[in-house]
Design an enzyme around this catalytic site. Sequence first.
Site, PDB file in Angstrom:
ATOM      1  N   GLY A   1      38.171  44.360  43.819  1.00 14.23           N
ATOM      2  CA  GLY A   1      38.065  43.767  45.077  1.00 14.23           C
ATOM      3  C   GLY A   1      36.605  43.591  45.658  1.00 14.23           C
ATOM      4  O   GLY A   1      36.506  43.326  46.763  1.00 14.23           O
TER       5      GLY A   1
ATOM      6  N   ASP B   1      36.299  38.764  40.348  1.00 16.02           N
ATOM      7  CA  ASP B   1      37.167  37.578  39.960  1.00 16.02           C
ATOM      8  C   ASP B   1      36.977  36.410  41.042  1.00 16.02           C
ATOM      9  O   ASP B   1      36.523  35.331  40.821  1.00 16.02           O
ATOM     10  CB  ASP B   1      38.502  38.123  39.891  1.00 16.02           C
ATOM     11  N   THR B   2      37.273  36.698  42.302  1.00 14.01           N
ATOM     12  CA  THR B   2      37.303  35.614  43.381  1.00 14.01           C
ATOM     13  C   THR B   2      36.087  34.800  43.576  1.00 14.01           C
ATOM     14  O   THR B   2      36.250  33.640  43.584  1.00 14.01           O
ATOM     15  CB  THR B   2      37.794  36.215  44.583  1.00 14.01           C
TER      16      THR B   2
ATOM     17  N   HIS C   1      41.571  42.968  47.085  1.00 17.66           N
ATOM     18  CA  HIS C   1      41.644  41.667  45.968  1.00 17.66           C
ATOM     19  C   HIS C   1      41.612  40.324  46.830  1.00 17.66           C
ATOM     20  O   HIS C   1      42.570  40.193  47.799  1.00 17.66           O
ATOM     21  CB  HIS C   1      42.712  41.358  45.011  1.00 17.66           C
ATOM     22  N   GLY C   2      40.911  39.328  46.595  1.00 15.67           N
ATOM     23  CA  GLY C   2      40.826  38.009  46.927  1.00 15.67           C
ATOM     24  C   GLY C   2      39.895  37.717  48.215  1.00 15.67           C
ATOM     25  O   GLY C   2      39.049  38.462  48.131  1.00 15.67           O
TER      26      GLY C   2
ATOM     27  N   ASN D   1      34.201  45.162  39.930  1.00 20.22           N
ATOM     28  CA  ASN D   1      35.210  44.041  39.410  1.00 20.22           C
ATOM     29  C   ASN D   1      34.843  42.782  40.097  1.00 20.22           C
ATOM     30  O   ASN D   1      35.262  43.019  41.642  1.00 20.22           O
ATOM     31  CB  ASN D   1      36.693  44.438  39.396  1.00 20.22           C
TER      32      ASN D   1
ATOM     33  N   ASP E   1      42.676  44.272  32.694  1.00 20.20           N
ATOM     34  CA  ASP E   1      42.679  44.540  34.095  1.00 20.20           C
ATOM     35  C   ASP E   1      43.897  44.607  34.692  1.00 20.20           C
ATOM     36  O   ASP E   1      44.737  43.914  34.390  1.00 20.20           O
ATOM     37  CB  ASP E   1      41.789  43.169  34.884  1.00 20.20           C
ATOM     38  N   HIS E   2      44.144  45.642  35.399  1.00 21.81           N
ATOM     39  CA  HIS E   2      45.483  46.002  35.941  1.00 21.81           C
ATOM     40  C   HIS E   2      46.642  45.984  35.109  1.00 21.81           C
ATOM     41  O   HIS E   2      47.700  45.252  35.158  1.00 21.81           O
ATOM     42  CB  HIS E   2      45.736  45.198  37.035  1.00 21.81           C
TER      43      HIS E   2
HETATM   44  P1  13P Z   1      38.134  39.940  43.318  1.00 21.28           P
HETATM   45  O1  13P Z   1      38.860  38.925  43.177  1.00 21.28           O
HETATM   46  O2  13P Z   1      38.327  40.434  45.012  1.00 21.28           O
HETATM   47  O3  13P Z   1      36.755  40.209  43.141  1.00 21.28           O
HETATM   48  O4  13P Z   1      38.675  41.323  42.672  1.00 21.28           O
HETATM   49  C1  13P Z   1      38.686  41.474  41.417  1.00 21.28           C
HETATM   50  C2  13P Z   1      39.476  42.506  40.971  1.00 21.28           C
HETATM   51  O5  13P Z   1      39.351  43.705  41.413  1.00 21.28           O
HETATM   52  C3  13P Z   1      40.011  42.515  39.494  1.00 21.28           C
HETATM   53  O6  13P Z   1      40.547  43.721  38.934  1.00 21.28           O
HETATM   54  O1  G3H Z   2      42.782  41.793  40.306  1.00 15.59           O
HETATM   55  C1  G3H Z   2      43.239  41.042  40.086  1.00 15.59           C
HETATM   56  C2  G3H Z   2      42.415  39.837  39.471  1.00 15.59           C
HETATM   57  O2  G3H Z   2      41.862  39.059  40.461  1.00 15.59           O
HETATM   58  C3  G3H Z   2      43.236  38.941  38.639  1.00 15.59           C
HETATM   59  O3  G3H Z   2      44.203  38.302  39.208  1.00 15.59           O
HETATM   60  O4  G3H Z   2      46.494  38.436  38.358  1.00 15.59           O
HETATM   61  O5  G3H Z   2      45.886  36.396  39.568  1.00 15.59           O
HETATM   62  O6  G3H Z   2      44.745  36.835  37.400  1.00 15.59           O
HETATM   63  P1  G3H Z   2      45.588  37.449  38.519  1.00 15.59           P
HETATM   64 ZN    ZN Z   3      41.271  44.848  40.641  1.00 15.51          ZN
END
Ligand code: 13P
Ligand code: G3H
Ligand code: ZN
Length: 284
Positions: free
Chosen positions: A209, A232-233, A180-181, A230, A82-83
């Site tokens: 995000g 994560d948060t 993101h977040g 995607n 990722d990224h």
């Molecule tokens: P979120 O943390 O906002 O869900 O975004 C996740 C993301 O885009 C990881 O690449």
């Molecule tokens: O897009 C970003 C993801 O939420 C990953 O976040 O770089 O803090 O692991 P991180």
């Molecule tokens: Zn992302």
Amino acid sequence: MALVTVSELLQKAEEGNYAVGAFNCNNMEIVQAIIAAAEAENAPVIIQASQGAIKYAGLEWITGMAKLAAEQASVPVALHLDHGTSFEQCIKCVRAGFTSVMFDGSKLPLDENIAETNRVLAVARAVGVSVEAELGKIGGTEDDITVDEREAMMTDPQEAKEFVERTNVDALAVAIGTAHGQYKGEPKLDFERLEKIKSLVKIPIVLHGSSGVPDEAIKKAISLGVRKVNIDTNIREAFTNTMRKILDEKPNEIDPRKVLGPAREAAVEIIREKIRVFGSSGKA
Ligand code: 13P
Ligand code: G3H
Ligand code: ZN
């Protein structure tokens, strides 16, 4: 079964008009939660690791856990970077066994983003690894920017067309109003922009995000061509808030399993909910 590529999963999603969930992991419990949720929903799934996650857990550990998870799983599993922000990071992951990498050149001028994406593609294609690129800047909810600045960061549909023509990349992450977040208010997605991009670009679109984006907006984005979502948060929230609750209730608890086990369960529940929203339930 062995890890599969993201391209393979997204091609099927394209045919079936659904999206595959891509869930960020940092540790064993989250990897296990992603797999348990995907198996409970009989859904294909993408485990993804950021450079931060790789730094935290170690490249071999992330790869080892994902390979083991895929071998034991009853559903198809892909492992995605990722990224990735450099050619070197992407190639390290290819070599370690990732089946997909994202090269995020969104901060670069268009020509450089295209050139670097092509450099990654040349190596990845040779060994059957898929590549996601980013055009437009997705940014974070904490970024101190105005509405106009946010608008300027969004993906330009004509540029997206040119980008895909000049790279032939497997999937494209676009900026259409997500960040993101944790969101302060409700995010407003630019569906017109997404529709325009999808009419010009015939490859799977990736939504970043996506935590905190209302289910109906996610479903609409999927109906307009998003094939990888995607998250994560929302996992971090479920996982860490559960740990916090247990430790608040039982301040003397010292057994990590009593704290991490319920946190893992909470992550399974939120991931299952997301998989259902994405329409990938039953698509394994
Ligand atoms: P979120 O943390 O906002 O869900 O975004 C996740 C993301 O885009 C990881 O690449
Ligand atoms: O897009 C970003 C993801 O939420 C990953 O976040 O770089 O803090 O692991 P991180
Ligand atoms: Zn992302």
